[in-house]
Design an enzyme around this catalytic site. Structure first.
Site, PDB file in Angstrom:
ATOM      1  CG  ASP A  14      -2.129   0.939   1.355  1.00 53.18           C
ATOM      2  OD1 ASP A  14      -1.862   2.036   0.539  1.00 53.18           O
ATOM      3  OD2 ASP A  14      -3.157   0.899   2.019  1.00 53.18           O
ATOM      4  CG  HIS A  16      -3.481   4.850  -0.375  1.00 51.20           C
ATOM      5  ND1 HIS A  16      -3.470   3.320  -0.724  1.00 51.20           N
ATOM      6  CD2 HIS A  16      -4.256   5.276  -1.270  1.00 51.20           C
ATOM      7  CE1 HIS A  16      -4.407   2.948  -1.692  1.00 51.20           C
ATOM      8  NE2 HIS A  16      -4.748   4.252  -2.206  1.00 51.20           N
TER       9      HIS A  16
END
Length: 137
Positions: A14, A16
């Protein structure tokens, strides 16, 4: 009062970063010493950072829906590494699709997480819980 140390990061594949930065800023402003390991972090990255900094709590974020897979076994690895009893928090979009939140929360608690947060949880909620579990006023 000595500042409590929190390891913060985004687990797995991930990337983000925005929410991670917001949490870092919020936790720092609340008086915590934040060790932000950033995005694309493995379980070992969290554990190594916690050992190196003598952290009191690990806060795992995941927004791409694979948090359940990425977090599996983290409590056991912490225990094996000498971090038995370290507080584990997890939050974000931690599962794929719309699932019944109480079921999701129960599964993560069964994996050894002390607190589990759904998408949209405010930093203030997490901060209040951190202060409670770490005995900070």
């Amino acid at each position: 009062m000595e500042k409590k140390t929190i390891v913060l990061g985004v687990i797995g594949s991930d990337c983000h970063a925005v929410g991670n930065k917001i949490l870092d800023h919020s936790f720092t402003n609340a008086g915590f010493n934040v060790v932000n390991i950033g995005v694309l972090s493995s379980q070992e990255d969290f554990i190594n950072a916690a050992i190196e900094t003598k952290a009191d709590l690990i806060c795992v974020s995941s927004l791409y829906g694979q948090g359940e897979i990425d977090c599996k076994g983290l409590r056991e690895k912490c225990d094996e590494a000498g971090l038995k009893g370290i507080k584990l928090f997890v939050g974000g979009n931690i599962v794929v699709g719309k699932q019944n939140w109480p079921d999701v929360e129960q599964r993560f608690k069964a994996m050894g997480f002390d607190r589990v947060y759904p998408p949209g949880t405010s930093p203030e909620t997490t901060i209040a819980d951190m202060k409670e579990v770490l005995g900070v006023e």
